[in-house]
Design a protein around this motif. Structure first.
Motif, PDB file in Angstrom:
ATOM      1  N   ALA A 173      -2.444  17.752  -2.023  1.00 24.98           N
ATOM      2  CA  ALA A 173      -3.210  16.691  -1.362  1.00 24.98           C
ATOM      3  C   ALA A 173      -2.438  16.134  -0.168  1.00 24.98           C
ATOM      4  O   ALA A 173      -1.254  16.408   0.026  1.00 24.98           O
ATOM      5  CB  ALA A 173      -3.527  15.584  -2.355  1.00 24.98           C
ATOM      6  N   ALA A 174      -3.138  15.314   0.632  1.00 25.09           N
ATOM      7  CA  ALA A 174      -2.528  14.752   1.837  1.00 25.09           C
ATOM      8  C   ALA A 174      -2.078  13.309   1.672  1.00 25.09           C
ATOM      9  O   ALA A 174      -1.293  12.810   2.472  1.00 25.09           O
ATOM     10  CB  ALA A 174      -3.507  14.855   3.010  1.00 25.09           C
ATOM     11  N   ASP A 175      -2.602  12.614   0.659  1.00 22.53           N
ATOM     12  CA  ASP A 175      -2.227  11.221   0.466  1.00 22.53           C
ATOM     13  C   ASP A 175      -2.335  10.875  -1.013  1.00 22.53           C
ATOM     14  O   ASP A 175      -2.759  11.699  -1.833  1.00 22.53           O
ATOM     15  CB  ASP A 175      -3.097  10.286   1.302  1.00 22.53           C
ATOM     16  CG  ASP A 175      -4.589  10.499   1.056  1.00 22.53           C
ATOM     17  OD1 ASP A 175      -5.012  10.521  -0.123  1.00 22.53           O
ATOM     18  OD2 ASP A 175      -5.332  10.648   2.040  1.00 22.53           O
ATOM     19  N   ALA A 176      -1.934   9.651  -1.351  1.00 21.13           N
ATOM     20  CA  ALA A 176      -1.872   9.250  -2.757  1.00 21.13           C
ATOM     21  C   ALA A 176      -3.244   9.244  -3.409  1.00 21.13           C
ATOM     22  O   ALA A 176      -3.416   9.725  -4.541  1.00 21.13           O
ATOM     23  CB  ALA A 176      -1.217   7.872  -2.871  1.00 21.13           C
ATOM     24  N   ALA A 208       0.816  -1.215   0.000  1.00 25.37           N
ATOM     25  CA  ALA A 208       0.000   0.000   0.000  1.00 25.37           C
ATOM     26  C   ALA A 208       0.852   1.268   0.000  1.00 25.37           C
ATOM     27  O   ALA A 208       0.364   2.340  -0.380  1.00 25.37           O
ATOM     28  CB  ALA A 208      -0.924  -0.002   1.215  1.00 25.37           C
ATOM     29  N   PHE A 209       2.111   1.142   0.423  1.00 21.31           N
ATOM     30  CA  PHE A 209       2.988   2.313   0.443  1.00 21.31           C
ATOM     31  C   PHE A 209       3.636   2.585  -0.920  1.00 21.31           C
ATOM     32  O   PHE A 209       4.233   3.632  -1.119  1.00 21.31           O
ATOM     33  CB  PHE A 209       4.103   2.129   1.487  1.00 21.31           C
ATOM     34  CG  PHE A 209       3.618   2.169   2.911  1.00 21.31           C
ATOM     35  CD1 PHE A 209       3.482   3.373   3.575  1.00 21.31           C
ATOM     36  CD2 PHE A 209       3.303   1.005   3.579  1.00 21.31           C
ATOM     37  CE1 PHE A 209       3.040   3.416   4.883  1.00 21.31           C
ATOM     38  CE2 PHE A 209       2.855   1.027   4.896  1.00 21.31           C
ATOM     39  CZ  PHE A 209       2.722   2.244   5.546  1.00 21.31           C
ATOM     40  N   GLN A 210       3.529   1.639  -1.837  1.00 22.45           N
ATOM     41  CA  GLN A 210       4.243   1.751  -3.108  1.00 22.45           C
ATOM     42  C   GLN A 210       3.430   2.537  -4.133  1.00 22.45           C
ATOM     43  O   GLN A 210       3.031   2.018  -5.164  1.00 22.45           O
ATOM     44  CB  GLN A 210       4.589   0.361  -3.653  1.00 22.45           C
ATOM     45  CG  GLN A 210       5.241  -0.573  -2.665  1.00 22.45           C
ATOM     46  CD  GLN A 210       6.448   0.041  -1.991  1.00 22.45           C
ATOM     47  OE1 GLN A 210       7.274   0.657  -2.664  1.00 22.45           O
ATOM     48  NE2 GLN A 210       6.575  -0.130  -0.693  1.00 22.45           N
ATOM     49  N   ASP A 211       3.182   3.786  -3.859  1.00 27.89           N
ATOM     50  CA  ASP A 211       2.358   4.591  -4.743  1.00 27.89           C
ATOM     51  C   ASP A 211       3.061   5.912  -5.027  1.00 27.89           C
ATOM     52  O   ASP A 211       3.128   6.790  -4.148  1.00 27.89           O
ATOM     53  CB  ASP A 211       0.988   4.840  -4.114  1.00 27.89           C
ATOM     54  CG  ASP A 211      -0.025   5.341  -5.137  1.00 27.89           C
ATOM     55  OD1 ASP A 211       0.399   5.968  -6.127  1.00 27.89           O
ATOM     56  OD2 ASP A 211      -1.229   5.097  -4.952  1.00 27.89           O
ATOM     57  N   PRO A 212       3.572   6.088  -6.246  1.00 32.87           N
ATOM     58  CA  PRO A 212       4.308   7.321  -6.572  1.00 32.87           C
ATOM     59  C   PRO A 212       3.416   8.557  -6.613  1.00 32.87           C
ATOM     60  O   PRO A 212       3.927   9.682  -6.741  1.00 32.87           O
ATOM     61  CB  PRO A 212       4.897   7.012  -7.943  1.00 32.87           C
ATOM     62  CG  PRO A 212       3.974   5.998  -8.539  1.00 32.87           C
ATOM     63  CD  PRO A 212       3.531   5.164  -7.383  1.00 32.87           C
ATOM     64  N   TRP A 213       2.092   8.361  -6.518  1.00 31.53           N
ATOM     65  CA  TRP A 213       1.185   9.500  -6.463  1.00 31.53           C
ATOM     66  C   TRP A 213       1.263  10.229  -5.121  1.00 31.53           C
ATOM     67  O   TRP A 213       0.738  11.335  -4.973  1.00 31.53           O
ATOM     68  CB  TRP A 213      -0.253   9.042  -6.682  1.00 31.53           C
ATOM     69  CG  TRP A 213      -0.671   8.956  -8.113  1.00 31.53           C
ATOM     70  CD1 TRP A 213      -0.726   7.845  -8.897  1.00 31.53           C
ATOM     71  CD2 TRP A 213      -1.118  10.037  -8.943  1.00 31.53           C
ATOM     72  NE1 TRP A 213      -1.175   8.164 -10.161  1.00 31.53           N
ATOM     73  CE2 TRP A 213      -1.431   9.498 -10.215  1.00 31.53           C
ATOM     74  CE3 TRP A 213      -1.292  11.410  -8.734  1.00 31.53           C
ATOM     75  CZ2 TRP A 213      -1.896  10.286 -11.264  1.00 31.53           C
ATOM     76  CZ3 TRP A 213      -1.759  12.196  -9.779  1.00 31.53           C
ATOM     77  CH2 TRP A 213      -2.050  11.642 -11.023  1.00 31.53           C
ATOM     78  N   HIS A 214       1.879   9.637  -4.130  1.00 29.79           N
ATOM     79  CA  HIS A 214       1.879  10.260  -2.813  1.00 29.79           C
ATOM     80  C   HIS A 214       2.581  11.623  -2.869  1.00 29.79           C
ATOM     81  O   HIS A 214       3.658  11.755  -3.463  1.00 29.79           O
ATOM     82  CB  HIS A 214       2.573   9.372  -1.782  1.00 29.79           C
ATOM     83  CG  HIS A 214       2.212   9.726  -0.377  1.00 29.79           C
ATOM     84  ND1 HIS A 214       2.697  10.856   0.246  1.00 29.79           N
ATOM     85  CD2 HIS A 214       1.392   9.124   0.523  1.00 29.79           C
ATOM     86  CE1 HIS A 214       2.207  10.934   1.470  1.00 29.79           C
ATOM     87  NE2 HIS A 214       1.399   9.898   1.667  1.00 29.79           N
ATOM     88  N   PRO A 215       1.987  12.639  -2.268  1.00 31.38           N
ATOM     89  CA  PRO A 215       2.596  13.978  -2.311  1.00 31.38           C
ATOM     90  C   PRO A 215       4.019  14.025  -1.761  1.00 31.38           C
ATOM     91  O   PRO A 215       4.816  14.869  -2.196  1.00 31.38           O
ATOM     92  CB  PRO A 215       1.639  14.818  -1.446  1.00 31.38           C
ATOM     93  CG  PRO A 215       0.331  14.116  -1.545  1.00 31.38           C
ATOM     94  CD  PRO A 215       0.658  12.651  -1.623  1.00 31.38           C
ATOM     95  N   ALA A 216       4.367  13.126  -0.845  1.00 34.31           N
ATOM     96  CA  ALA A 216       5.741  13.110  -0.335  1.00 34.31           C
ATOM     97  C   ALA A 216       6.724  12.790  -1.458  1.00 34.31           C
ATOM     98  O   ALA A 216       7.802  13.392  -1.559  1.00 34.31           O
ATOM     99  CB  ALA A 216       5.866  12.075   0.786  1.00 34.31           C
ATOM    100  N   ALA A 228      -4.457  12.727  -3.987  1.00 34.40           N
ATOM    101  CA  ALA A 228      -3.640  13.382  -5.016  1.00 34.40           C
ATOM    102  C   ALA A 228      -4.094  12.948  -6.398  1.00 34.40           C
ATOM    103  O   ALA A 228      -4.213  13.766  -7.326  1.00 34.40           O
ATOM    104  CB  ALA A 228      -2.170  13.028  -4.817  1.00 34.40           C
ATOM    105  N   ARG A 229      -4.369  11.656  -6.543  1.00 33.49           N
ATOM    106  CA  ARG A 229      -4.833  11.146  -7.836  1.00 33.49           C
ATOM    107  C   ARG A 229      -6.185  11.768  -8.203  1.00 33.49           C
ATOM    108  O   ARG A 229      -6.398  12.194  -9.338  1.00 33.49           O
ATOM    109  CB  ARG A 229      -4.941   9.620  -7.761  1.00 33.49           C
ATOM    110  CG  ARG A 229      -5.244   8.949  -9.075  1.00 33.49           C
ATOM    111  CD  ARG A 229      -5.368   7.443  -8.917  1.00 33.49           C
ATOM    112  NE  ARG A 229      -4.080   6.785  -8.711  1.00 33.49           N
ATOM    113  CZ  ARG A 229      -3.644   6.312  -7.553  1.00 33.49           C
ATOM    114  NH1 ARG A 229      -4.388   6.428  -6.460  1.00 33.49           N
ATOM    115  NH2 ARG A 229      -2.478   5.717  -7.461  1.00 33.49           N
ATOM    116  N   GLU A 230      -7.087  11.839  -7.237  1.00 35.94           N
ATOM    117  CA  GLU A 230      -8.409  12.401  -7.504  1.00 35.94           C
ATOM    118  C   GLU A 230      -8.323  13.894  -7.789  1.00 35.94           C
ATOM    119  O   GLU A 230      -9.035  14.419  -8.661  1.00 35.94           O
ATOM    120  CB  GLU A 230      -9.339  12.135  -6.314  1.00 35.94           C
ATOM    121  CG  GLU A 230      -9.792  10.695  -6.207  1.00 35.94           C
ATOM    122  CD  GLU A 230     -10.395  10.177  -7.504  1.00 35.94           C
ATOM    123  OE1 GLU A 230     -11.243  10.875  -8.091  1.00 35.94           O
ATOM    124  OE2 GLU A 230      -9.995   9.081  -7.946  1.00 35.94           O
ATOM    125  N   ALA A 231      -7.475  14.601  -7.049  1.00 37.95           N
ATOM    126  CA  ALA A 231      -7.320  16.037  -7.277  1.00 37.95           C
ATOM    127  C   ALA A 231      -6.755  16.306  -8.667  1.00 37.95           C
ATOM    128  O   ALA A 231      -7.194  17.233  -9.376  1.00 37.95           O
ATOM    129  CB  ALA A 231      -6.407  16.643  -6.208  1.00 37.95           C
TER     130      ALA A 231
END
Length: 535
Positions: free
Chosen positions: A515-518, A432-440, A521-524
């Motif tokens: 955004a605050a999470d992946a 679940a952490f492997q998402d490059p969409w995450h704002p971090a 961020a994807r939806e935004a």
């Protein structure tokens, strides 16, 4: 998907060790030849995968393990099942790249046992109509030869982004989602929508959802068949689209699919298949073949990225408790500098023999000092353009200083995501952490791009993130100058970029960054994208 064969009985052999040994050796050889034949038929990366499986089937240590059990009075079926399971458990314990190969070993064992029993090996069903294939995992031999007129999409409960199922699905442009936890809950006759772009399987979709999915599929088909043009935004801003390649054999297909060069050439294939480092002559021949396929085009070659999930006995055979944080990438090369020097020699010689635009980069750079070390050494050997991979947050945060020295940077989003979240990208429990969409992760990419801009140095993307069409727009908005991806993703990304101007891309990127999470961020980004007008 067909269930695995029933486990063999532990009853003693009734025909004697000599006859059992003959049966097993014949079955192993037959399976190996079948895998090679399937590979030859499939071609491309599938050939490499299936030839590796054939070698796995006939691995001397495995065969010795089987023989030992047969000589103890066991049947050939039981000996194969037990010996292969033991070896599989060893690979699983190693984790990483080798852990991903455990599933391949299971498939080989099933095929050998099926041959011994005189029954078909478990494989892809043939219901006589188009269908979505759902499985725990899919053997490489089956993935390579899927009937794309029948298999509309692939959903598996196991596997990760580097499993052979995922790799081959990408190469064949199969709509696929791997690692779906509740895939086993899907039943024959269910209607589903498999949206690989969102990574979502929708069950019991409404008529409206089905119509939207059909429209998206039609648009994707139109984009794939559209004339190939250089990558660009709607306002004409160029965004060169490059190919990620694992060997020179894939160059022709990449060109055919519209690659404008190579953004990542992984040199590991020359090293992983050998007990010894390849010679300068062997390397030069492979690099020359690659460069000749791209006359006048940019070709970015990554020097050997070994260690962690790609251990090499001749480079670093010391046991490490946490190899992903150990002697890998540039660290391993510095510890065995002769291998790096030989690689740079071969690359420089191949460059002189061709007219491609060769760029060379080092993996896993984390400090300014490492940047200085590599670029100085590369230039000593005549490499004209020497750069770095940004896969470690430290390099991203120091990008202004790193790119004051290096000629360019290429961001490996897979590892950058892994190290940002301290989560092994091959470990299912933290998938679940492997998402490059995450704002971090997006912030680190933006920081790297700003470092490039401050020094007038280009920053590109060569991780899997570039193959996501909407995320590609975000990456350009963050400042990426080029995008490199699996060749089969080029058409979708090219079409999506043409729907946005540079100002659009920046607005979409800003929405994702805020955004605050992946997921948000994807939806935004999706919402911001739908509000843009490229006309």
């Amino acid at each position: 998907m067909a269930e695995p064969l029933p486990a063999p009985s532990d009853a003693p052999s009734e025909i004697g060790a000599d006859e059992e040994l003959a049966r097993v050796h014949e079955a192993v050889a037959a399976v190996a030849r079948e895998l090679e034949a399937r590979g030859a038929q499939a071609g491309g990366k599938a050939r490499d995968v299936l030839e590796a499986q054939a070698m796995m089937a006939e691995d001397p240590s495995l065969i010795d393990g089987v023989d030992t059990r047969v000589k103890q009075g066991k049947t050939g079926e039981w000996a194969v099942a037990d010996a292969f399971a033991s070896f599989r458990d060893q690979l699983t314990a190693m984790g990483g790249y080798l852990g991903e190969r455990a599933a391949d070993l299971d498939d080989v064992a099933q095929r050998v046992i099926a041959h011994l029993r005189g029954v078909p090996a478990p494989g892809v069903p043939d219901p006589g109509h188009p269908f979505v294939l759902v499985a725990k995992d899919l053997a490489p031999a089956d993935t390579a030869l899927l009937n794309l007129d029948q298999v509309l999409a692939l959903v598996t409960s196991d596997g990760g982004p580097t499993s052979h199922t995922a790799i081959l699905a990408r190469e064949k442009s199969i709509v696929a989602i791997v690692g779906v936890a509740d895939a086993a809950g899907l039943a024959d006759g269910d209607t589903v929508i498999v949206d690989a772009a969102k990574g979502v399987v929708t069950t019991q979709p409404s008529a409206d959802e089905l119509a939207q999915a059909e429209n998206r599929a039609a648009a994707r088909a139109a984009a794939t068949s559209a004339p190939i043009t250089p990558g660009a935004l709607a306002d004409g801003t160029p965004v060169p689209l490059l190919a990620n390649l694992g060997n020179a054999a894939g160059a022709a297909q990449a060109v055919e699919l519209g690659a404008e060069g190579v953004g990542l050439f992984r040199t590991e294939f020359l090293f992983l298949s050998s007990a010894n480092a390849p010679t300068v002559e062997q390397q030069r021949a492979a690099y020359t073949e690659l460069l000749q396929a791209f006359p006048g085009k940019k070709v970015v070659v990554r020097v050997l990225d070994a260690g962690a999930d790609k251990p090499l006995a001749f480079l670093n055979d010391a046991h490490e408790e946490n190899p992903a944080l150990g002697l890998r990438g540039i660290r391993a090369l510095r510890a065995s500098e002769d291998i790096l020097r030989e690689q740079l020699t071969a690359l420089a010689e191949a460059d002189k023999a061709t007219d491609a635009d060769l760029w060379v980069m080092a993996p896993m750079i984390s400090t300014v000092e490492e940047t200085e070390y590599f670029t100085t050494l590369a230039r000593e050997y005549g490499v004209k353009t020497a750069g770095v991979m940004v896969e470690v947050p430290a390099a991203a945060l120091l990008a202004d200083k790193v790119l004051a020295i290096a000629d360019f940077a290429s961001i490996g989003t897979n590892d950058l995501t892994q190290y940002t979240f301290a989560a092994d990208r091959l470990l299912g429990s933290v998938a679940a952490f492997q998402d490059p969409w995450h704002p971090a992760v997006l912030r680190l990419i933006h920081e790297t791009a700003l470092g490039g801009k401050a020094n007038g140095k280009p920053v590109g993307i060569c991780g899997e993130a570039a193959a996501d069409p909407l995320l590609a727009v975000v990456l350009v908005g963050l400042g990426a100058a080029t995008l490199s991806m699996a060749p089969t993703a080029l058409a979708d990304v090219r079409a999506t970029l043409l729907q946005h101007t540079l100002d659009d891309a920046r607005r979409v990127a800003e929405a994702a960054l805020s955004a605050a999470d992946a997921a948000s961020a994807r939806e935004a980004a999706r919402a911001a994208s739908s509000n843009t007008d490229a006309g």
